[in-house]
Design a protein around this motif. Sequence first.
Motif, PDB file in Angstrom:
ATOM      1  N   LEU A   1       0.828  -1.205   0.000  1.00  0.00           N
ATOM      2  CA  LEU A   1       0.000   0.000   0.000  1.00  0.00           C
ATOM      3  C   LEU A   1       0.868   1.264   0.000  1.00  0.00           C
ATOM      4  O   LEU A   1       0.555   2.245  -0.675  1.00  0.00           O
ATOM      5  CB  LEU A   1      -0.931  -0.009   1.212  1.00  0.00           C
ATOM      6  CG  LEU A   1      -2.032  -1.090   1.202  1.00  0.00           C
ATOM      7  CD1 LEU A   1      -2.826  -1.049   2.503  1.00  0.00           C
ATOM      8  CD2 LEU A   1      -2.951  -0.909   0.006  1.00  0.00           C
ATOM      9  N   ALA A   2       1.972   1.213   0.780  1.00  0.00           N
ATOM     10  CA  ALA A   2       2.881   2.362   0.798  1.00  0.00           C
ATOM     11  C   ALA A   2       3.498   2.596  -0.584  1.00  0.00           C
ATOM     12  O   ALA A   2       3.628   3.729  -1.047  1.00  0.00           O
ATOM     13  CB  ALA A   2       3.976   2.147   1.844  1.00  0.00           C
TER      14      ALA A   2
ATOM     15  N   ARG B   1       4.469   9.600  -6.673  1.00  0.00           N
ATOM     16  CA  ARG B   1       4.921  10.826  -6.003  1.00  0.00           C
ATOM     17  C   ARG B   1       6.435  10.905  -5.858  1.00  0.00           C
ATOM     18  O   ARG B   1       6.957  11.973  -5.553  1.00  0.00           O
ATOM     19  CB  ARG B   1       4.281  10.937  -4.612  1.00  0.00           C
ATOM     20  CG  ARG B   1       2.758  11.072  -4.649  1.00  0.00           C
ATOM     21  CD  ARG B   1       2.172  10.952  -3.247  1.00  0.00           C
ATOM     22  NE  ARG B   1       0.741  11.250  -3.243  1.00  0.00           N
ATOM     23  CZ  ARG B   1      -0.201  10.379  -3.554  1.00  0.00           C
ATOM     24  NH1 ARG B   1       0.141   9.142  -3.896  1.00  0.00           N
ATOM     25  NH2 ARG B   1      -1.471  10.717  -3.547  1.00  0.00           N
TER      26      ARG B   1
ATOM     27  N   CYS C   1       2.154   1.707  -3.465  1.00  0.00           N
ATOM     28  CA  CYS C   1       1.097   2.220  -4.342  1.00  0.00           C
ATOM     29  C   CYS C   1       0.896   3.720  -4.151  1.00  0.00           C
ATOM     30  O   CYS C   1       0.620   4.448  -5.119  1.00  0.00           O
ATOM     31  CB  CYS C   1      -0.223   1.482  -4.058  1.00  0.00           C
ATOM     32  SG  CYS C   1      -0.217  -0.247  -4.544  1.00  0.00           S
ATOM     33  N   TRP C   2       1.059   4.174  -2.923  1.00  0.00           N
ATOM     34  CA  TRP C   2       0.859   5.603  -2.647  1.00  0.00           C
ATOM     35  C   TRP C   2       2.069   6.425  -3.066  1.00  0.00           C
ATOM     36  O   TRP C   2       1.932   7.547  -3.564  1.00  0.00           O
ATOM     37  CB  TRP C   2       0.570   5.795  -1.160  1.00  0.00           C
ATOM     38  CG  TRP C   2       0.289   7.223  -0.809  1.00  0.00           C
ATOM     39  CD1 TRP C   2      -0.872   7.917  -0.992  1.00  0.00           C
ATOM     40  CD2 TRP C   2       1.206   8.143  -0.194  1.00  0.00           C
ATOM     41  NE1 TRP C   2      -0.751   9.203  -0.543  1.00  0.00           N
ATOM     42  CE2 TRP C   2       0.521   9.377  -0.045  1.00  0.00           C
ATOM     43  CE3 TRP C   2       2.520   8.049   0.244  1.00  0.00           C
ATOM     44  CZ2 TRP C   2       1.119  10.494   0.522  1.00  0.00           C
ATOM     45  CZ3 TRP C   2       3.122   9.162   0.803  1.00  0.00           C
ATOM     46  CH2 TRP C   2       2.420  10.371   0.942  1.00  0.00           C
ATOM     47  N   LEU C   3       3.272   5.858  -2.890  1.00  0.00           N
ATOM     48  CA  LEU C   3       4.488   6.623  -3.153  1.00  0.00           C
ATOM     49  C   LEU C   3       4.911   6.589  -4.620  1.00  0.00           C
ATOM     50  O   LEU C   3       5.590   7.505  -5.085  1.00  0.00           O
ATOM     51  CB  LEU C   3       5.642   6.082  -2.294  1.00  0.00           C
ATOM     52  CG  LEU C   3       5.593   6.403  -0.797  1.00  0.00           C
ATOM     53  CD1 LEU C   3       6.660   5.605  -0.066  1.00  0.00           C
ATOM     54  CD2 LEU C   3       5.786   7.887  -0.560  1.00  0.00           C
TER      55      LEU C   3
ATOM     56  N   PRO D   1      -3.819   3.930 -12.445  1.00  0.00           N
ATOM     57  CA  PRO D   1      -3.827   3.672 -10.990  1.00  0.00           C
ATOM     58  C   PRO D   1      -4.308   2.267 -10.642  1.00  0.00           C
ATOM     59  O   PRO D   1      -3.699   1.578  -9.812  1.00  0.00           O
ATOM     60  CB  PRO D   1      -4.767   4.749 -10.444  1.00  0.00           C
ATOM     61  CG  PRO D   1      -4.746   5.833 -11.477  1.00  0.00           C
ATOM     62  CD  PRO D   1      -4.610   5.132 -12.777  1.00  0.00           C
TER      63      PRO D   1
END
Length: 647
Positions: A449-450, A457, A452-454, A547
């Motif tokens: 999950l980290a 970015r 996927c979020w990072l 995404p």
Amino acid sequence: MKRPAWSLLALVTTQLAALHIQIGTPLSLAQQWQALHEVQSLEQLIFVHTHLPRTALAVILGMVMALAGGLLQLLTQNPLASPMTLGTSAGAWCAIVLAGVLAPTLQLPLEWLALGGSLFALTLVGALAGWRQLHSLNALLAGTALNLLLGSVAAIAVMLNDQYSRTLLVWGTGDLAQNDWAWVLWLLPRLAPALLLIPLLCKPLHLLQLGSQAAAAAGLNVMRLAIITSLLALWLNGLAIAAVGIIGFVSLLAPALARLLGAHKPADNLGMAALLGAITLLLADIVAIWLSHHLADLLPTSAAIGLLGGPILIWLCLKLPLASSLPDATGHPFRRQPTALIGWCLLAALILLLSAISGKDAAGHWLISWPDAGLWALRWPRMMAACAAGMGLAIAGLILQRLLNNPLASPDLLGISAGASLGMLIGLGIGTSLSPWLFSSSGAVVVLLALCWLAPRQSPARLILLGIGLSSLLEAALQLVLAQGNQDSFQLLNWLAGSTYHTTPTQAIALLGTVLILGGISLVFARVLLLFGLGETLAQAVGLAVPQARVLLLLLAGLLSLAISSQFGPLAFIGLVLPQLAIQLGARTIKDQLWLASLIGAALLGLADLASRTVFFPSQIPVGALASLTCGSLLVIGLLGRRRRLA
């Protein structure tokens, strides 16, 4: 730097040293003062010869390690350079372990062994990344590769001599506990010449900040400065390792924090880093002592500094600027060669067959024949599981490299394997009725999950460094268990190295089935992986839901990694090297790369299973350690070849 900042840091260092003394002794201040003049009780004897030298060693070594890291950062102009990230600490530790195991009677000086191992590692890093590229991500990648590679060599040496190396394993975990003033007195005369030399280097290092060409034009002998500075840094770090083993993060964090506080000139940076190093190590040892009073087992200082420094390293990876130099993710422009691919597949099949039917008899003679029923019943589950692990990690590595368009991505470098292992350790430590595999899955999911979020970015370089930081957190947690030096420690070490000793037929079949199913799904996503390799902008232009596709592919790679790491522990390099090796062997399409990489992975792990039970017969070593050693060597050779092509 302003004088109040120096005064504040000196005051904090003094107060932490006083707290460090008080937290370890029940004596009052009056009794402590009396003990300095005359020892009248057992507690006073312990205070004088245990607590005081531990505090003194924390202050001295904190400053020494910070100075070593500061010198390397100033020399390379790399804010994340340190003996830990450049692999020199692993080189020093490996040299000490090999000397202790292979030549225990020679009694070679530890500091010279550490210096020799550090020089060997730094020379390899310079050859791999280029001496003018030590400021880039390639240097950190080469250092990480050497850390894992030399760590595998040391682990194999320890496992083959476990009855004789238990004390070496306990000592090497990095603890400041002392029984007398011997190490303090040993350090001081060896440190004095180095500390006197550092002020003389500040002005040349300040000139070097203008750039090596400008410094050379101003009359500075850059090569001589680089040799002297690197030798001095390695000598300081080697002394610290010889005294207490490996304690990471201090050499990295202290100079970086000093720079964030505004100390940019070499003299200011080194001075403030020394105080911050003492503060960091004192604080970590205070935490270790306090937790040891509340835990059943003693907590090594290295574990405490890892638990404190890991999150700070992750934060620094997000904040500090870093020059990046990444190779092309698609490899060299080979044309598709079906005949060559068929040949490589046949070779992989032949290796698998030889691995299945080869072995040694009781006398140690090689036999190439089909094993009898009893031997086959013992051999096929572990070989099947090893081959399935090689296939799964190769597929997972290829998915991640295409997904992030980064040839350096892999389950171990991105922290997925570390998250699964850390989750399992937490589950075992809690000791609840819940299965530790549930905690392992949770750890992998959190990392996924980290990511996927990072991923949208941060740059690929940041993601790799974040994975390295997470892996460092895992190592800190493992120190608590490994420091005990008992049978459980060696069983855990075997599991982390990828042991297949106790694989059951059910586990082997389940793992192979999982890998085949997930590998089949990855073939369905071949076109999606191709679009990600061409760039997310193009993928969105042709209508791909980027995404959602990213999350699905990360979960696919994460499930493959989780299924393998939950059984074998984190296996290094396999998912990193094999996809690129498949490309170099001529596989151009995604499907060809998936097929060839998975077959190479199966052949490699099958061959490693054969070697694990025959090379050191009758002793056995874990399959994962040999496979990681082989793939790490391939990575080093590949980086050397790329360096030669670019030269």
